[in-house]
Design an enzyme around this catalytic site. Structure first.
Site, PDB file in Angstrom:
ATOM      1  N   LYS A   1       0.833  -1.209   0.000  1.00  0.00           N
ATOM      2  CA  LYS A   1       0.000   0.000   0.000  1.00  0.00           C
ATOM      3  C   LYS A   1       0.871   1.265   0.000  1.00  0.00           C
ATOM      4  O   LYS A   1       0.570   2.226  -0.691  1.00  0.00           O
ATOM      5  CB  LYS A   1      -0.934   0.011   1.227  1.00  0.00           C
ATOM      6  CG  LYS A   1      -1.893  -1.176   1.271  1.00  0.00           C
ATOM      7  CD  LYS A   1      -2.922  -1.055   2.383  1.00  0.00           C
ATOM      8  CE  LYS A   1      -2.318  -1.150   3.773  1.00  0.00           C
ATOM      9  NZ  LYS A   1      -1.743  -2.487   4.104  1.00  0.00           N
TER      10      LYS A   1
ATOM     11  N   ARG B   1     -10.156   0.205   8.334  1.00  0.00           N
ATOM     12  CA  ARG B   1      -9.614  -1.102   8.713  1.00  0.00           C
ATOM     13  C   ARG B   1     -10.677  -1.976   9.355  1.00  0.00           C
ATOM     14  O   ARG B   1     -10.391  -3.116   9.694  1.00  0.00           O
ATOM     15  CB  ARG B   1      -8.493  -0.883   9.717  1.00  0.00           C
ATOM     16  CG  ARG B   1      -7.110  -1.176   9.171  1.00  0.00           C
ATOM     17  CD  ARG B   1      -6.120  -0.987  10.298  1.00  0.00           C
ATOM     18  NE  ARG B   1      -4.845  -1.573  10.013  1.00  0.00           N
ATOM     19  CZ  ARG B   1      -3.843  -0.942   9.411  1.00  0.00           C
ATOM     20  NH1 ARG B   1      -3.997   0.284   8.994  1.00  0.00           N
ATOM     21  NH2 ARG B   1      -2.702  -1.548   9.241  1.00  0.00           N
TER      22      ARG B   1
ATOM     23  N   ARG C   1      11.958  -4.480   5.795  1.00  0.00           N
ATOM     24  CA  ARG C   1      11.612  -3.077   5.508  1.00  0.00           C
ATOM     25  C   ARG C   1      12.371  -2.104   6.419  1.00  0.00           C
ATOM     26  O   ARG C   1      12.522  -2.330   7.606  1.00  0.00           O
ATOM     27  CB  ARG C   1      10.110  -2.888   5.700  1.00  0.00           C
ATOM     28  CG  ARG C   1       9.663  -1.431   5.570  1.00  0.00           C
ATOM     29  CD  ARG C   1       8.200  -1.309   5.322  1.00  0.00           C
ATOM     30  NE  ARG C   1       7.386  -1.602   6.491  1.00  0.00           N
ATOM     31  CZ  ARG C   1       6.054  -1.532   6.498  1.00  0.00           C
ATOM     32  NH1 ARG C   1       5.420  -1.220   5.382  1.00  0.00           N
ATOM     33  NH2 ARG C   1       5.378  -1.815   7.569  1.00  0.00           N
TER      34      ARG C   1
ATOM     35  N   ARG D   1      10.583  -0.297  11.895  1.00  0.00           N
ATOM     36  CA  ARG D   1       9.403  -0.058  12.733  1.00  0.00           C
ATOM     37  C   ARG D   1       9.308  -1.097  13.848  1.00  0.00           C
ATOM     38  O   ARG D   1       9.647  -2.259  13.630  1.00  0.00           O
ATOM     39  CB  ARG D   1       8.132  -0.110  11.863  1.00  0.00           C
ATOM     40  CG  ARG D   1       7.839   1.211  11.186  1.00  0.00           C
ATOM     41  CD  ARG D   1       6.731   1.143  10.156  1.00  0.00           C
ATOM     42  NE  ARG D   1       5.580   0.351  10.542  1.00  0.00           N
ATOM     43  CZ  ARG D   1       4.475   0.252   9.800  1.00  0.00           C
ATOM     44  NH1 ARG D   1       4.379   0.895   8.653  1.00  0.00           N
ATOM     45  NH2 ARG D   1       3.477  -0.495  10.190  1.00  0.00           N
TER      46      ARG D   1
ATOM     47  N   ARG E   1      -0.594  -8.893  13.389  1.00  0.00           N
ATOM     48  CA  ARG E   1      -1.200  -7.952  12.436  1.00  0.00           C
ATOM     49  C   ARG E   1      -1.950  -8.695  11.326  1.00  0.00           C
ATOM     50  O   ARG E   1      -3.008  -8.259  10.882  1.00  0.00           O
ATOM     51  CB  ARG E   1      -0.110  -7.059  11.811  1.00  0.00           C
ATOM     52  CG  ARG E   1       0.397  -5.996  12.783  1.00  0.00           C
ATOM     53  CD  ARG E   1       1.773  -5.494  12.409  1.00  0.00           C
ATOM     54  NE  ARG E   1       1.825  -4.758  11.171  1.00  0.00           N
ATOM     55  CZ  ARG E   1       2.950  -4.508  10.495  1.00  0.00           C
ATOM     56  NH1 ARG E   1       4.114  -4.959  10.953  1.00  0.00           N
ATOM     57  NH2 ARG E   1       2.918  -3.809   9.383  1.00  0.00           N
TER      58      ARG E   1
HETATM   59  P1  ADP Z   1       0.503  -1.760   7.899  1.00  0.00           P
HETATM   60  O1  ADP Z   1      -0.559  -1.569   6.846  1.00  0.00           O
HETATM   61  O2  ADP Z   1       1.832  -2.080   7.340  1.00  0.00           O
HETATM   62  O3  ADP Z   1       0.077  -2.722   8.991  1.00  0.00           O
HETATM   63  P2  ADP Z   1       0.075   0.977   9.069  1.00  0.00           P
HETATM   64  O4  ADP Z   1       1.172   1.966   9.137  1.00  0.00           O
HETATM   65  O5  ADP Z   1      -1.087   1.254   8.197  1.00  0.00           O
HETATM   66  O6  ADP Z   1       0.791  -0.406   8.694  1.00  0.00           O
HETATM   67  O7  ADP Z   1      -0.494   0.723  10.556  1.00  0.00           O
HETATM   68  C1  ADP Z   1       0.345   0.421  11.649  1.00  0.00           C
HETATM   69  C2  ADP Z   1      -0.502   0.200  12.898  1.00  0.00           C
HETATM   70  O8  ADP Z   1      -1.203   1.423  13.214  1.00  0.00           O
HETATM   71  C3  ADP Z   1      -1.590  -0.852  12.810  1.00  0.00           C
HETATM   72  O9  ADP Z   1      -1.101  -2.160  13.049  1.00  0.00           O
HETATM   73  C4  ADP Z   1      -2.563  -0.375  13.890  1.00  0.00           C
HETATM   74  O10 ADP Z   1      -2.075  -0.703  15.184  1.00  0.00           O
HETATM   75  C5  ADP Z   1      -2.503   1.139  13.740  1.00  0.00           C
HETATM   76  N1  ADP Z   1      -3.533   1.638  12.783  1.00  0.00           N
HETATM   77  C6  ADP Z   1      -3.284   2.246  11.584  1.00  0.00           C
HETATM   78  N2  ADP Z   1      -4.430   2.559  10.955  1.00  0.00           N
HETATM   79  C7  ADP Z   1      -5.433   2.140  11.779  1.00  0.00           C
HETATM   80  C8  ADP Z   1      -6.858   2.147  11.673  1.00  0.00           C
HETATM   81  N3  ADP Z   1      -7.476   2.636  10.591  1.00  0.00           N
HETATM   82  N4  ADP Z   1      -7.565   1.623  12.703  1.00  0.00           N
HETATM   83  C9  ADP Z   1      -6.967   1.129  13.806  1.00  0.00           C
HETATM   84  N5  ADP Z   1      -5.630   1.055  13.956  1.00  0.00           N
HETATM   85  C10 ADP Z   1      -4.859   1.556  12.960  1.00  0.00           C
END
Ligand code: ADP
Length: 214
Positions: free
Chosen positions: A13, A89, A128, A161, A172
């Site tokens: 993404k 999400r 990453r 990260r 995740r």
């Molecule tokens: P990735 O898609 O690689 O898992 P992101 O940077 O989008 O990484 O998200 C990292 C973390 O941030 C998620 O695992 C979650 O804990 C939190 N997070 C991000 N976006 C949301 C969301 N829309 N709702 C709830 N938690 C979120």
């Protein structure tokens, strides 16, 4: 064009967002980045967020939806279009997003979904590295920086990260399957879903998305 980017962690993404920004000048709204900014502030809320992210758990719908609503209402830079990365999400977030966008008179055009093999997802995430300063993405094996630990684009420091370790990645993935995958059905029923192959590397992905959105 207004789109949401869907797919499991590591599907690409972030890379797709880079392509869409360059080709279509779309603004990038990433809830993960917004939450990491809050952590950087060192606030009490930031510490709570850090604990959840490090466990691979989701932050509350209420909090992320508030952040997104503020971003969209204030956004002077959204006229040319935008992409939402990491939001929605959950189905609740998808429903709330529809409400927010309806009020702002900025309805979504598409949901772009990417799937990829689970071994590839794991490899991408464990290798990453991210630039602390400009957010550029690197990979220890596939796209290493010219100078170890230093961003090619801006000279910033590269870091891993806290949630890019095997144990958190597994959590995740589970959260994705249970809470996020049902959103695919949500957008399918709205006839907005478009599929991209998440196994593609960035250059091929760029060609595929250009062809898809023509
Ligand atoms: P990735 O898609 O690689 O898992 P992101 O940077 O989008 O990484 O998200 C990292 C973390 O941030 C998620 O695992 C979650 O804990 C939190 N997070 C991000 N976006 C949301 C969301 N829309 N709702 C709830 N938690 C979120």
């Amino acid at each position: 064009m207004r789109v949401v980017l869907l797919g499991p962690p590591g599907a690409g993404k972030g890379s797709l967002a880079g392509v869409l920004k360059e080709k279509f000048s779309l603004a990038h709204i990433s809830t993960g980045d917004m939450l990491r900014e809050e952590i950087k502030k060192g606030s009490e809320l930031g510490q709570e967020i850090q604990t959840l992210i490090t466990r691979g758990a989701l932050v509350s719908d209420e909090l992320v939806t508030k952040l997104v609503a503020q971003r969209i209402t204030k956004g002077q830079d959204l006229k040319k279009g935008f992409m939402l990365d990491g939001y929605p999400r959950t189905v609740k977030q998808a429903q709330d997003l529809d409400e927010i966008l309806k009020k702002a008179d900025l309805p979504l055009d598409f949901a772009l979904n990417m799937e990829a093999d689970s071994t590839l997802l794991l490899k991408r995430l464990t290798g990453r590295r991210v630039c602390r300063k400009c957010g550029a993405l690197f990979h220890m094996l596939n796209k290493p920086p010219v100078k170890s630990g230093v961003c090619d684009a801006c000279g910033g420091e590269l870091y891993q990260r806290t949630d890019d370790n095997e144990e958190t990645i597994k959590a995740r993935m589970q959260v994705y399957e249970i809470s996020t995958q049902p959103i695919i059905e949500y957008y399918t029923s709205q006839h907005k879903l478009k599929e991209l192959d998440g196994n593609l590397e960035t250059i091929d992905l760029a060609n595929a998305v250009t062809a898809l959105l023509k």
